[in-house]
Write a protein that holds these residues in place. Sequence first.
Motif, mmCIF file in Angstrom:
data_model
loop_
_atom_site.group_PDB
_atom_site.id
_atom_site.type_symbol
_atom_site.label_atom_id
_atom_site.label_comp_id
_atom_site.label_asym_id
_atom_site.label_seq_id
_atom_site.Cartn_x
_atom_site.Cartn_y
_atom_site.Cartn_z
ATOM 1 N N GLU A 1 -2.487 -1.838 -12.250
ATOM 2 C CA GLU A 1 -3.931 -1.615 -12.333
ATOM 3 C C GLU A 1 -4.425 -1.213 -10.951
ATOM 4 O O GLU A 1 -4.262 -1.969 -9.983
ATOM 5 C CB GLU A 1 -4.647 -2.880 -12.793
ATOM 6 N N VAL A 2 -4.996 -0.037 -10.853
ATOM 7 C CA VAL A 2 -5.524 0.460 -9.584
ATOM 8 C C VAL A 2 -6.984 0.040 -9.471
ATOM 9 O O VAL A 2 -7.812 0.403 -10.307
ATOM 10 C CB VAL A 2 -5.408 1.993 -9.483
ATOM 11 N N ARG A 3 -7.294 -0.734 -8.444
ATOM 12 C CA ARG A 3 -8.655 -1.194 -8.207
ATOM 13 C C ARG A 3 -9.182 -0.474 -6.977
ATOM 14 O O ARG A 3 -8.728 -0.723 -5.851
ATOM 15 C CB ARG A 3 -8.688 -2.707 -8.001
ATOM 16 N N GLN A 4 -10.101 0.422 -7.182
ATOM 17 C CA GLN A 4 -10.625 1.227 -6.101
ATOM 18 C C GLN A 4 -11.191 0.355 -4.982
ATOM 19 O O GLN A 4 -11.988 -0.556 -5.225
ATOM 20 C CB GLN A 4 -11.716 2.165 -6.624
ATOM 21 N N GLY A 5 -10.744 0.634 -3.771
ATOM 22 C CA GLY A 5 -11.214 -0.106 -2.614
ATOM 23 C C GLY A 5 -10.548 -1.449 -2.414
ATOM 24 O O GLY A 5 -10.856 -2.156 -1.448
ATOM 25 N N ASP A 6 -9.634 -1.817 -3.297
ATOM 26 C CA ASP A 6 -8.981 -3.125 -3.205
ATOM 27 C C ASP A 6 -7.466 -3.002 -3.149
ATOM 28 O O ASP A 6 -6.797 -3.697 -2.382
ATOM 29 C CB ASP A 6 -9.399 -3.988 -4.391
ATOM 30 N N GLY A 7 -6.892 -2.133 -3.954
ATOM 31 C CA GLY A 7 -5.441 -1.976 -3.983
ATOM 32 C C GLY A 7 -4.937 -1.848 -5.409
ATOM 33 O O GLY A 7 -5.720 -1.704 -6.358
ATOM 34 N N THR A 8 -3.626 -1.910 -5.554
ATOM 35 C CA THR A 8 -2.997 -1.793 -6.865
ATOM 36 C C THR A 8 -2.304 -3.097 -7.205
ATOM 37 O O THR A 8 -1.546 -3.635 -6.392
ATOM 38 C CB THR A 8 -1.978 -0.637 -6.878
ATOM 39 N N TYR A 9 -2.552 -3.600 -8.409
ATOM 40 C CA TYR A 9 -2.055 -4.909 -8.817
ATOM 41 C C TYR A 9 -1.143 -4.789 -10.040
ATOM 42 O O TYR A 9 -1.295 -3.884 -10.866
ATOM 43 C CB TYR A 9 -3.213 -5.839 -9.169
ATOM 44 N N VAL A 10 -0.197 -5.740 -10.138
ATOM 45 C CA VAL A 10 0.676 -5.806 -11.308
ATOM 46 C C VAL A 10 -0.130 -6.394 -12.465
ATOM 47 O O VAL A 10 -0.682 -7.488 -12.354
ATOM 48 C CB VAL A 10 1.915 -6.677 -11.035
ATOM 49 N N VAL B 1 4.564 8.960 -4.397
ATOM 50 C CA VAL B 1 4.250 7.560 -4.682
ATOM 51 C C VAL B 1 2.983 7.461 -5.517
ATOM 52 O O VAL B 1 2.914 6.704 -6.499
ATOM 53 C CB VAL B 1 4.083 6.765 -3.367
ATOM 54 N N ARG B 2 1.988 8.262 -5.142
ATOM 55 C CA ARG B 2 0.706 8.217 -5.861
ATOM 56 C C ARG B 2 0.894 8.602 -7.326
ATOM 57 O O ARG B 2 0.329 7.975 -8.223
ATOM 58 C CB ARG B 2 -0.283 9.157 -5.189
ATOM 59 N N GLU B 3 1.711 9.619 -7.564
ATOM 60 C CA GLU B 3 1.950 10.063 -8.940
ATOM 61 C C GLU B 3 2.694 9.004 -9.738
ATOM 62 O O GLU B 3 2.390 8.764 -10.917
ATOM 63 C CB GLU B 3 2.740 11.375 -8.931
ATOM 64 N N ALA B 4 3.663 8.346 -9.113
ATOM 65 C CA ALA B 4 4.420 7.294 -9.793
ATOM 66 C C ALA B 4 3.523 6.106 -10.131
ATOM 67 O O ALA B 4 3.581 5.549 -11.238
ATOM 68 C CB ALA B 4 5.588 6.839 -8.916
ATOM 69 N N VAL B 5 2.684 5.713 -9.178
ATOM 70 C CA VAL B 5 1.763 4.602 -9.406
ATOM 71 C C VAL B 5 0.789 4.950 -10.527
ATOM 72 O O VAL B 5 0.485 4.117 -11.397
ATOM 73 C CB VAL B 5 1.005 4.247 -8.115
ATOM 74 N N PRO C 1 0.823 -1.212 0.000
ATOM 75 C CA PRO C 1 0.000 0.000 0.000
ATOM 76 C C PRO C 1 0.858 1.264 0.000
ATOM 77 O O PRO C 1 2.045 1.235 0.324
ATOM 78 C CB PRO C 1 -0.821 -0.119 1.281
ATOM 79 N N GLU C 2 0.220 2.343 -0.363
ATOM 80 C CA GLU C 2 0.896 3.637 -0.507
ATOM 81 C C GLU C 2 1.715 4.054 0.717
ATOM 82 O O GLU C 2 2.875 4.453 0.567
ATOM 83 C CB GLU C 2 -0.157 4.690 -0.841
#
Length: 216
Positions: free
Chosen positions: A64-73, A50-54, A35-36
Amino acid sequence: MPLATTRRTGLVDQVIAQLRGAVGSEWPVGTRIPPEPELSEQLGVGRNTVREAVRALAHSGLLEVRQGDGTYVRATSEISGALRRLAGTELRETLEVRRLVEGEGARLAARNRTPADLADLDAAMAECERAEAAADRAAFVDADLRFHQLVLRAAHNSVLAELYRGLTEVVHASVVTAVEAGACESHTGLLAAIHAGDVEEAGTRAADFLDSLLNG
């Protein structure tokens, strides 16, 4: 995860570079990244950085940013990410691209292969046959994908190899979808042509295999 504290110049670019380096090695495709707040602490930068890089890596298709779940490769390279967005689940389009790349790769492999390349290809074919005999679908897919990757490596063309590396995820998905009994046997002619240094036959064999999937 071995992320180093960044310098204070070009922070976003440095964070992008470090996150990109972790993709595929520390974080395989499908993995949820830390997480961030955790990334911010490890990298020694603010959460906004970090947010800008992601966000940049998500735009390029790696994450892939999944709202409410996290960020996945999502992919291991920008090429693969773009292809996944373009092709999606269109198996035919992926197979058509594979036919172009693998056909020429096979031709170059027949011309440029080394004894070490041939030994690696023989080992990959043997592994493919073992997995097929054991009806181990997952092992077969991995072995089949490795065989195709080794053919491209034997071409000894760095640009073609990098292009195919970018295709890894979509090629893997197409192998999983199109896998069928006897697939290892269908590669024996290609392997024999590469051993013999028969450029035209190698190209034909690679194209014929993919044509059989396209027209099946």
